[in-house]
Design an enzyme around this catalytic site. Sequence first.
Site, PDB file in Angstrom:
ATOM      1  N   GLU A  58     -10.853  13.687  27.715  1.00 36.86           N
ATOM      2  CA  GLU A  58      -9.910  12.589  27.892  1.00 36.86           C
ATOM      3  C   GLU A  58     -10.406  11.704  29.032  1.00 36.86           C
ATOM      4  OE1 GLU A  58      -5.408  13.895  26.779  1.00 36.86           O
ATOM      5  OE2 GLU A  58      -6.226  14.814  28.580  1.00 36.86           O
ATOM      6  N   ASN A  93      -1.811  17.029  26.783  1.00 37.78           N
ATOM      7  CA  ASN A  93      -0.763  17.838  27.393  1.00 37.78           C
ATOM      8  C   ASN A  93       0.622  17.224  27.254  1.00 37.78           C
ATOM      9  OD1 ASN A  93      -2.109  20.180  28.241  1.00 37.78           O
ATOM     10  ND2 ASN A  93      -3.007  19.077  29.970  1.00 37.78           N
ATOM     11  N   SER A 107      -5.626  17.999  34.786  1.00 39.64           N
ATOM     12  CA  SER A 107      -5.024  17.998  33.457  1.00 39.64           C
ATOM     13  C   SER A 107      -3.695  17.252  33.414  1.00 39.64           C
ATOM     14  CB  SER A 107      -4.808  19.440  32.979  1.00 39.64           C
ATOM     15  OG  SER A 107      -4.027  20.156  33.924  1.00 39.64           O
ATOM     16  N   HIS A 118     -11.172  14.426  31.826  1.00 41.42           N
ATOM     17  CA  HIS A 118     -10.555  15.731  31.605  1.00 41.42           C
ATOM     18  C   HIS A 118     -11.258  16.481  30.481  1.00 41.42           C
ATOM     19  CE1 HIS A 118      -6.816  18.138  30.134  1.00 41.42           C
ATOM     20  NE2 HIS A 118      -7.556  18.861  30.954  1.00 41.42           N
TER      21      HIS A 118
END
Length: 285
Positions: A153, A192, A120, A141
């Site tokens: 992702e 993130n 991540s 991801h």
Amino acid sequence: MEITKAGVIGSGLMGSGIAEVLARSGLDVVVRDISDEAVAAGRGRIEKSFAKGVERGKLSQEDADAALGRLTFTTDLQAMADRQLVIEAASENEEIKKSIFSELDGIVTDKNAILASNTSSMPIIRFAQVTSRPERVLGLHFFNPAPVQPLVEIISSVLTDPEVANTIEKFSIDVLGKKPIRSDDRPGFIVNALLIPYLFAAIRMYEAGHATKEDIDNGMMNGAAHPMGPLTLADLIGLDTCLFVGQSIYEETGAAADKPPVLLSRMVDGGLLGRKTGRGFYDYR
């Protein structure tokens, strides 16, 4: 490149979810973990998910049985030899992940195979550089729970072949039925990089006594149309995961917004990890 044989390294929460997605999409899937106990737990997690899908009418028993039949569980990394795509979903520990990629490089026989990490936040280039095929390494991801969340992702390092990323994007859409977004290999990627500073700002606000946790969460739900507030979301993600991702991002950026709040560190030290332990910012017991 048609991908029909995939491998997943790790059968924890994310690994088992990814394996389920692949199997339900018709792929032949090998799942590897480090012990018989971990393998059994991963298989049980997938079987439970299939059972829930059947119970809720989202999956027929026939389809569930067929998907389970496409899954093979093992503790032997050599079982990845004939895979065309291997997704690493091991613990978020850089040295462990680098070791896995190095071993996979010598095991996976197809030089056109794609090696992906579900990390991540860690730099993809560090995994690519321990292989002899860095151009075929990227980040893929998934989000938790992988069978439900539509997003993936796709992260290209500075050495990833653009056609490899294109192949995975098409595979994600056409085979997995996911909605991919693409990012450069930067701290936190897209989601993130935006989410962690937001969560940390909410935690600092609560820590400083500016507002109650309920008012912080209700403010974002009712004032910004978020489906849940930031403190509830942090509990759902796992406070240990939030802390780890934040530390990883902060290590590279040094930005104050990315620095984990002291309260978060203390809660993790105290075993208050959110929903998975029954207690975080809220009590789930």
